[in-house]
Write an enzyme that holds these catalytic residues in place. Structure first.
Site, mmCIF file in Angstrom:
data_model
loop_
_atom_site.group_PDB
_atom_site.id
_atom_site.type_symbol
_atom_site.label_atom_id
_atom_site.label_comp_id
_atom_site.label_asym_id
_atom_site.label_seq_id
_atom_site.Cartn_x
_atom_site.Cartn_y
_atom_site.Cartn_z
ATOM 1 N N GLU A 247 47.782 91.566 50.424
ATOM 2 C CA GLU A 247 48.344 90.446 49.657
ATOM 3 C C GLU A 247 48.809 89.358 50.598
ATOM 4 O OE1 GLU A 247 50.135 93.395 46.170
ATOM 5 O OE2 GLU A 247 51.508 92.124 47.302
ATOM 6 N N LYS A 249 51.363 87.175 52.381
ATOM 7 C CA LYS A 249 52.793 87.353 52.655
ATOM 8 C C LYS A 249 53.438 85.987 52.504
ATOM 9 C CE LYS A 249 56.105 89.291 55.934
ATOM 10 N NZ LYS A 249 57.184 88.374 55.581
ATOM 11 N N ARG A 254 63.076 87.009 48.610
ATOM 12 C CA ARG A 254 62.695 88.154 47.786
ATOM 13 C C ARG A 254 63.548 88.141 46.526
ATOM 14 N NH1 ARG A 254 61.102 93.752 50.405
ATOM 15 N NH2 ARG A 254 60.574 94.927 48.559
ATOM 16 N N ARG A 269 67.336 89.989 48.428
ATOM 17 C CA ARG A 269 67.116 91.265 49.117
ATOM 18 C C ARG A 269 68.420 91.880 49.603
ATOM 19 N NH1 ARG A 269 63.619 91.368 54.294
ATOM 20 N NH2 ARG A 269 65.130 92.507 55.497
ATOM 21 N N GLU A 299 58.279 87.254 45.387
ATOM 22 C CA GLU A 299 58.800 86.353 46.402
ATOM 23 C C GLU A 299 58.880 84.956 45.775
ATOM 24 O OE1 GLU A 299 59.662 87.638 49.331
ATOM 25 O OE2 GLU A 299 59.712 85.992 50.766
ATOM 26 N N PHE A 340 55.020 90.976 42.914
ATOM 27 C CA PHE A 340 54.206 91.996 43.586
ATOM 28 C C PHE A 340 54.561 93.442 43.237
ATOM 29 C CE2 PHE A 340 57.163 90.247 46.870
ATOM 30 C CZ PHE A 340 57.985 91.350 47.027
ATOM 31 N N ARG A 416 62.280 101.627 55.197
ATOM 32 C CA ARG A 416 61.222 100.883 55.896
ATOM 33 C C ARG A 416 60.066 101.870 56.006
ATOM 34 N NH1 ARG A 416 61.327 96.142 58.104
ATOM 35 N NH2 ARG A 416 63.568 95.830 58.082
HETATM 36 P P1 AMP Z 1 60.180 90.601 56.761
HETATM 37 O O1 AMP Z 1 61.234 89.811 56.060
HETATM 38 O O2 AMP Z 1 59.531 89.870 57.893
HETATM 39 O O3 AMP Z 1 60.639 92.001 57.113
HETATM 40 O O4 AMP Z 1 58.946 90.839 55.722
HETATM 41 C C1 AMP Z 1 59.053 91.549 54.521
HETATM 42 C C2 AMP Z 1 59.315 90.586 53.373
HETATM 43 O O5 AMP Z 1 58.145 89.876 53.011
HETATM 44 C C3 AMP Z 1 59.699 91.261 52.081
HETATM 45 O O6 AMP Z 1 61.061 91.603 52.081
HETATM 46 C C4 AMP Z 1 59.382 90.200 51.035
HETATM 47 O O7 AMP Z 1 60.522 89.388 50.828
HETATM 48 C C5 AMP Z 1 58.316 89.340 51.700
HETATM 49 N N1 AMP Z 1 57.032 89.290 51.013
HETATM 50 C C6 AMP Z 1 56.254 88.183 50.906
HETATM 51 N N2 AMP Z 1 55.117 88.424 50.256
HETATM 52 C C7 AMP Z 1 55.133 89.730 49.896
HETATM 53 C C8 AMP Z 1 54.228 90.584 49.197
HETATM 54 N N3 AMP Z 1 53.066 90.137 48.738
HETATM 55 N N4 AMP Z 1 54.598 91.879 49.048
HETATM 56 C C9 AMP Z 1 55.762 92.363 49.531
HETATM 57 N N5 AMP Z 1 56.660 91.599 50.199
HETATM 58 C C10 AMP Z 1 56.357 90.296 50.389
#
Ligand code: AMP
Length: 558
Positions: A247, A249, A254, A269, A299, A340, A416
């Site tokens: 998908e 990102k 979130r 989040r 998101e 998502f 995680r």
């Molecule tokens: P990070 O904040 O770098 O740890 O990346 C994870 C975050 O990506 C998640 O907490 C979501 O907020 C975001 N995110 C964006 N697009 C998606 C998606 N398609 N599926 C799941 N998470 C996503």
């Protein structure tokens, strides 16, 4: 229960930095607390009055506290401020001032935990004209009856900085020990309920079986499932068994959306309730969800109204904090929600169902409004070439990268996991907390110029220095940062200030080195601030464990 008893608990917890000792002190205390008072004692021991997921907030700023203290001691506000500056901590200043105060109240009523909690609970309910005076009256009532030591902790509780070093891990382990239940059972119950008070009560009354029965609840946020990082598409595919969902990102906030017969609640989040800040998400959810009730996740991305492209997260984050002028912000930074996942539908828990089924369910119950409330763009593939094209397309549209998800996996709240990966082009960064700063020189002397970065030491829940950063920041950044950090100053020594660990920044660096001088044992070479992560709190910051893993990985590559 006498408030002095909980004050003794606070003092004992504050007096040690050892995690196990803290756990034992808290656990022994909890054992003795009557069951109906457990929720109150547990939340107070975490330094809070309301859980973050409630819309209710205490909202008492330092200046109201200063007015209150001035009123009850008869000392001018200026003098009170001076004392606070000298003590470097409002709680200690209150303790000193109450100690000096002549005992005019003849019939002092001894404070109870119930009374303190009741008054603090009343604070957010007073509104309208004269509300500040009413809030001051509620606080004064407590502080006039308080001993100096009680005053210290009431003040710190009100300002939401209890500083006794009790994090979620310690509370979890203390409950487990007090009521003889395994910590992982407490953890699982917590990830769906987010309320240690309720969990302590159930652990005491119903034990392991009671905790295991706890299920998701509408209106109560779940800890989000978190992704791990991978470096390549192949690495992700291999771990998913050769085929996976991919998908875009999206780079935004979130959003966990709870829908219950038309009532909508939105959580971040960090499980903060942001329903009021995002009225359009509420509207879209009402219009687009075809179900009695559900919990879904997506998101929310800030969109540039002119170009239709995603705006940098920094812009959207202004909306998260905004409590007024919401309509204008909605026009300036409208959001698009990309859904998502689904965790709950029509009174049924969906977390154990495989991701592919959850996605199909989501597709079935959502009526899409394009560019407003839609499903995350997804492909299912086993072909690295096809995925590579998809990855490039995602980046060209202004997104952050891609997510890789195992089709067969459950939703695992709060973990995680190895069944959801993220792939981004940049080098590994660290999320660190600014724990101190140094005033600039010359032209920049009115701003804080360099910043001390701290990583979390999970054992003690304290932050330890891993480097100083002065690069990557423009004058405007420095000015903004200075304004943000000023209220967090807890101590000032000529040019250097010590800060309450609150602001998280994403930091890039050249290398991690071992350091004999820093208490953390590590130092970052050439750190550089990439951006301010105000969507993250200090509890989300990277810890020493992650730094040591990255250090080892770096050695492996050399
Ligand atoms: P990070 O904040 O770098 O740890 O990346 C994870 C975050 O990506 C998640 O907490 C979501 O907020 C975001 N995110 C964006 N697009 C998606 C998606 N398609 N599926 C799941 N998470 C996503």
């Amino acid at each position: 229960m006498k408030y002095s008893e909980i004050v003794k608990l606070y003092s004992a917890l504050e007096a040690t930095t050892k995690k196990l000792e803290k756990r034992d002190i808290l656990s022994n205390f909890l054992k003795e607390v009557p069951v109906d008072l457990l929720p109150t004692v547990v939340i107070l021991s975490m330094g809070r009055v309301f859980p973050a997921w409630k819309e209710t907030e205490l909202g008492i700023a330092e200046n109201i506290m200063i007015k209150t203290i001035s009123k009850i001691t008869g000392i001018s506000e200026t003098k009170v401020k001076e004392q606070v500056r000298k003590a470097g901590d409002m709680g200690i200043a209150v303790k000193n001032l109450l100690g000096k105060k002549s005992q005019t109240t003849l019939f002092k009523k001894e404070l109870t935990v119930e009374k303190v909690f009741k008054n603090l609970n009343k604070i957010p309910t007073v509104a309208g004209s004269g509300s500040i005076d009413k809030k001051i009256a509620l606080l004064s009532e407590l502080l006039t009856s308080a001993t100096p030591e009680e005053g210290k902790y009431i003040t710190r509780t009100v300002l939401e900085e209890l500083r006794i070093g009790v994090g979620e891990g310690i509370v979890r382990d203390a409950i487990a020990k007090a009521f003889n239940v395994p910590p992982d059972v407490v953890e699982t119950a917590y990830s769906v309920r987010n309320d240690f008070g309720e969990i302590a009560q159930i652990a005491k009354e119903k034990g392991v079986e009671g905790l295991k029965k706890l299920d998701l609840k509408l209106g109560r946020p779940i800890k989000p499932m978190l992704a791990q990082k991978v470096q390549t598409i192949e690495e992700g595919l291999k771990d998913m068994g050769g085929i996976a969902a991919f998908e875009y990102k999206y780079d935004g906030m979130r959003a966990q959306i709870h829908f219950d017969h038309g009532k909508v609640t939105v959580f971040t989040r960090r499980l903060d309730n942001v329903t009021k800040q995002f009225p359009e998400i509420v509207e879209y959810a009402k219009e687009c969800i075809d179900a009695e009730n559900c919990i879904i996740e997506g998101e929310a991305v800030g969109i540039d109204p002119k170009t239709g492209r995603p705006q940098p997260f920094q812009r959207l984050s202004q909306r998260i904090k905004r409590k007024y002028g919401i309509k204008e912000m909605m026009k300036e930074i409208p959001v698009e929600v990309n859904l998502f996942d689904i965790m709950y539908l029509n009174n049924e828990n969906y977390v154990k169902k495989p991701f592919e089924e959850r996605r199909k369910t989501l597709e079935r119950i959502i009526k899409v409004i394009p560019r407003k409330f839609q499903l995350a763009v997804q492909i299912v593939s086993s072909d690295p070439k096809e995925v590579s094209k998809f990855y490039k397309k995602s980046l060209s549209l202004g997104h952050e990268g891609i997510m890789i998800k195992n089709l067969k996996s459950p939703y695992t709240p709060g973990s995680r996991v190895k069944h959801m990966y993220k792939l981004k082009p940049e080098k590994e960064t660290l999320d660190l907390v600014i724990i101190g700063a140094i005033w600039g020189e010359g032209r920049r002397s009115k701003w804080l110029g360099s910043f001390i970065l701290g990583a979390r030491d999970s054992d003690t829940n304290q932050f330890v220095e891993v480097g100083k950063v002065a690069t990557g920041l423009t004058d405007k950044n420095l000015e903004d940062l200075t304004n943000t950090l000023k209220p967090l100053i807890v101590e000032e020594h000529i040019k250097e200030v010590k800060l309450k660990p609150e602001l998280v920044v994403e930091v890039g660096y050249e290398e991690i080195q071992k350091s004999p001088t820093y208490e953390s044992g590590f130092a970052l070479r050439f750190p550089r601030v990439r951006r301010i992560r105000d969507d993250k709190g200090p509890e989300d910051a990277d810890d020493l464990e992650r730094i040591s893993i990255l250090y080892e990985a770096q050695k492996g590559k050399k």
